[in-house]
Design an enzyme around this catalytic site. Structure first.
Site, PDB file in Angstrom:
ATOM      1  N   ASP A 134      41.099  42.345  15.581  1.00 42.70           N
ATOM      2  CA  ASP A 134      41.563  43.652  15.127  1.00 42.70           C
ATOM      3  C   ASP A 134      42.142  43.612  13.718  1.00 42.70           C
ATOM      4  O   ASP A 134      42.065  44.595  12.987  1.00 42.70           O
ATOM      5  CB  ASP A 134      42.671  44.192  16.056  1.00 42.70           C
ATOM      6  CG  ASP A 134      42.225  44.310  17.499  1.00 42.70           C
ATOM      7  OD1 ASP A 134      41.015  44.128  17.768  1.00 42.70           O
ATOM      8  OD2 ASP A 134      43.091  44.574  18.355  1.00 42.70           O
ATOM      9  N   ASP A 210      40.970  49.408  11.900  1.00 36.64           N
ATOM     10  CA  ASP A 210      41.088  48.138  12.605  1.00 36.64           C
ATOM     11  C   ASP A 210      39.767  47.418  12.380  1.00 36.64           C
ATOM     12  O   ASP A 210      38.691  48.040  12.458  1.00 36.64           O
ATOM     13  CB  ASP A 210      41.301  48.344  14.109  1.00 36.64           C
ATOM     14  CG  ASP A 210      42.761  48.635  14.466  1.00 36.64           C
ATOM     15  OD1 ASP A 210      43.569  48.918  13.554  1.00 36.64           O
ATOM     16  OD2 ASP A 210      43.087  48.595  15.677  1.00 36.64           O
ATOM     17  N   HIS A 259      37.789  50.662  18.570  1.00 32.47           N
ATOM     18  CA  HIS A 259      37.049  49.402  18.504  1.00 32.47           C
ATOM     19  C   HIS A 259      35.645  49.566  19.077  1.00 32.47           C
ATOM     20  O   HIS A 259      35.474  50.034  20.206  1.00 32.47           O
ATOM     21  CB  HIS A 259      37.791  48.247  19.191  1.00 32.47           C
ATOM     22  CG  HIS A 259      39.180  48.087  18.648  1.00 32.47           C
ATOM     23  ND1 HIS A 259      40.153  47.365  19.277  1.00 32.47           N
ATOM     24  CD2 HIS A 259      39.760  48.575  17.514  1.00 32.47           C
ATOM     25  CE1 HIS A 259      41.275  47.414  18.564  1.00 32.47           C
ATOM     26  NE2 HIS A 259      41.065  48.144  17.493  1.00 32.47           N
ATOM     27  N   ASP A 261      33.569  47.243  19.884  1.00 36.77           N
ATOM     28  CA  ASP A 261      33.013  46.076  20.566  1.00 36.77           C
ATOM     29  C   ASP A 261      33.083  46.122  22.091  1.00 36.77           C
ATOM     30  O   ASP A 261      32.919  45.095  22.759  1.00 36.77           O
ATOM     31  CB  ASP A 261      33.613  44.768  20.013  1.00 36.77           C
ATOM     32  CG  ASP A 261      35.128  44.743  19.999  1.00 36.77           C
ATOM     33  OD1 ASP A 261      35.752  45.754  20.398  1.00 36.77           O
ATOM     34  OD2 ASP A 261      35.699  43.711  19.594  1.00 36.77           O
ATOM     35  N   CYS A 361      37.460  40.279  21.159  1.00 36.62           N
ATOM     36  CA  CYS A 361      38.759  40.702  20.611  1.00 36.62           C
ATOM     37  C   CYS A 361      39.688  39.529  20.361  1.00 36.62           C
ATOM     38  O   CYS A 361      40.436  39.522  19.379  1.00 36.62           O
ATOM     39  CB  CYS A 361      39.468  41.631  21.592  1.00 36.62           C
ATOM     40  SG  CYS A 361      38.589  43.125  21.988  1.00 36.62           S
TER      41      CYS A 361
HETATM   42  O1  DAV Z   1      38.250  50.521  26.091  1.00 32.95           O
HETATM   43  O2  DAV Z   1      36.511  50.509  24.918  1.00 32.95           O
HETATM   44  C1  DAV Z   1      38.019  48.027  24.075  1.00 32.95           C
HETATM   45  C2  DAV Z   1      38.130  47.239  22.806  1.00 32.95           C
HETATM   46  C3  DAV Z   1      39.449  46.703  22.580  1.00 32.95           C
HETATM   47  N1  DAV Z   1      39.541  45.892  21.397  1.00 32.95           N
HETATM   48  C4  DAV Z   1      37.658  50.217  25.087  1.00 32.95           C
HETATM   49  C5  DAV Z   1      38.347  49.441  23.991  1.00 32.95           C
END
Ligand code: DAV
Length: 376
Positions: A134, A210, A259, A261, A361
């Site tokens: 992040d 991020d 995010h 990913d 992550c």
């Molecule tokens: O719930 O799609 C997940 C990614 C967290 N870095 C989600 C977020």
């Protein structure tokens, strides 16, 4: 465990290699995509993981059933048994990576239980040093520190500064996007039910992003506008990388995007993993790519997921074009990957998942063996 004091400085001074006819200095930082063979990686830590204090920016992406926790226990540590279990999984992950031949570095955790302030606002504590994905983006030989939108994460980068300094001393490049002010003007508490750009809690008064809202495919980098990543943030990165990289903005059916990913995951050249709830149409530029549709997550409904959806099941990490880290309980995903000629490496990560992420992550690939290519 390899420590951050052993980065070979001498290599940077003496070793050069030829790339596209240009003499280039060796860099300990070199990663152009999500799939070239992984050589060195930063893996987060959960020491001092602290419940951030409640703020509209958190509410936008937080599962409803945990809102009360943030409202009543902000600034207090996350449950210690959960931190300990997550730490054990992180340490086991490091051993798996090392057994696969990858050099592993760990950040120096910041004490998130300590409050901090700027001239405009104060927070009773930070969050954690668990998710290097992040806080910084690696593009080629450059580490780019992200201008993160959550106040509780304002100083999270400090955990990585001694690692970044060593990479810099060894020949890597190092930059930071403009530090945001994060005054109240950076947030729109009226985002719910709004249309267009107003549907995000983060406004567009200054660049924020991020790093995990970007995914790298060589010369093409894909971004999503989210509750933490705004247009100015994407535009800042686009201009910063102009000339060598193209930054594209994608949008998905996700009411609480934060995010990319767990939504849109390029796995290898020509292979893409998608979230079937969020990706209604494959973006035109990916036409011709083999699409793997992620099976529904196997994380039990009652499992605590404080900060994300259960779709972190698809937050997997490629070690090369074939080897891939997957949570051991995600059997349908493991089967799907096997059937498409990948080599899944199952690891336990359920406790860590509660903190809002999985293998992608929790890591930042500093170096992958490979060159800059165009895949489109
Ligand atoms: O719930 O799609 C997940 C990614 C967290 N870095 C989600 C977020």
């Amino acid at each position: 465990m390899t420590t951050n004091t052993e980065i070979p400085r001498a290599v940077a001074d003496h070793e050069f290699h030829r790339s596209s006819g240009v003499l280039k200095q060796w860099s300990p930082v070199s990663s152009y995509n999500e799939w070239d063979p992984l050589e060195e990686v930063i893996v987060g830590v959960l020491d001092h993981a602290t419940i951030p204090s409640f703020h509209p920016a958190l509410e936008a992406t937080m599962p409803d059933r945990h809102v009360e926790l943030f409202k009543t226990r902000g600034g207090k540590p996350f449950p210690s048994e959960l931190i300990a279990a997550g730490q054990r999984e992180l340490d086991a992950l490091c051993r798996v990576l090392e057994a696969e031949g990858v050099i592993v570095r760990r950040p120096e955790p910041v004490d998130c239980s300590r409050g901090f302030a700027t001239p405009d606002w104060a927070e009773c504590g930070g969050l954690y040093s668990a998710m290097p994905r992040d806080v910084a983006l690696v593009v080629g030989s450059e580490i780019i520190e992200a201008p993160m939108a959550w106040r509780s994460r304002y100083f999270e980068i400090h955990a990585y500064r001694s690692l970044f300094r060593h990479y810099f001393e060894s020949g890597g490049r190092w930059a930071a996007a403009p530090r945001p002010v994060l005054s109240d003007a950076s947030y729109n508490p009226e985002y719910e039910g709004a249309e267009g750009d107003d549907r995000f809690v983060g406004t567009n008064v200054e660049p924020t992003f991020d790093a995990a809202d970007f995914v790298r495919c060589g010369r093409d980098i894909f971004a999503q506008r989210s509750h933490v990543t705004n247009h100015l943030g994407i535009e800042w990165l686009r201009r910063h990388l102009r000339g060598e990289y193209r930054v594209h903005e994608l949008s998905f059916n996700d009411p609480s995007p934060m995010h990319i990913d767990a939504t849109f995951v390029p796995l290898a050249p020509g292979k893409l993993l998608i979230n079937p709830e969020r990706v209604a149409k494959i973006p035109d530029v990916f036409r011709g790519w083999e699409v793997l549709v992620a099976p529904r997550p196997c994380i039990p409904e009652e499992h605590p997921m404080f900060m994300s959806s259960r779709w972190v099941s698809m937050n997997i990490l490629m070690l090369d074009h074939e080897r891939v880290l997957v949570e051991r309980g995600e059997k349908p995903l493991i089967e799907l990957l096997r059937s498409r000629r990948f080599t899944p490496i199952p690891c336990d990560f359920r406790h860590f998942n509660s903190f809002g992420g999985s293998f992608h992550c929790a890591t930042l690939d500093v170096r992958r063996r490979g060159e800059l290519h165009s895949y489109f």
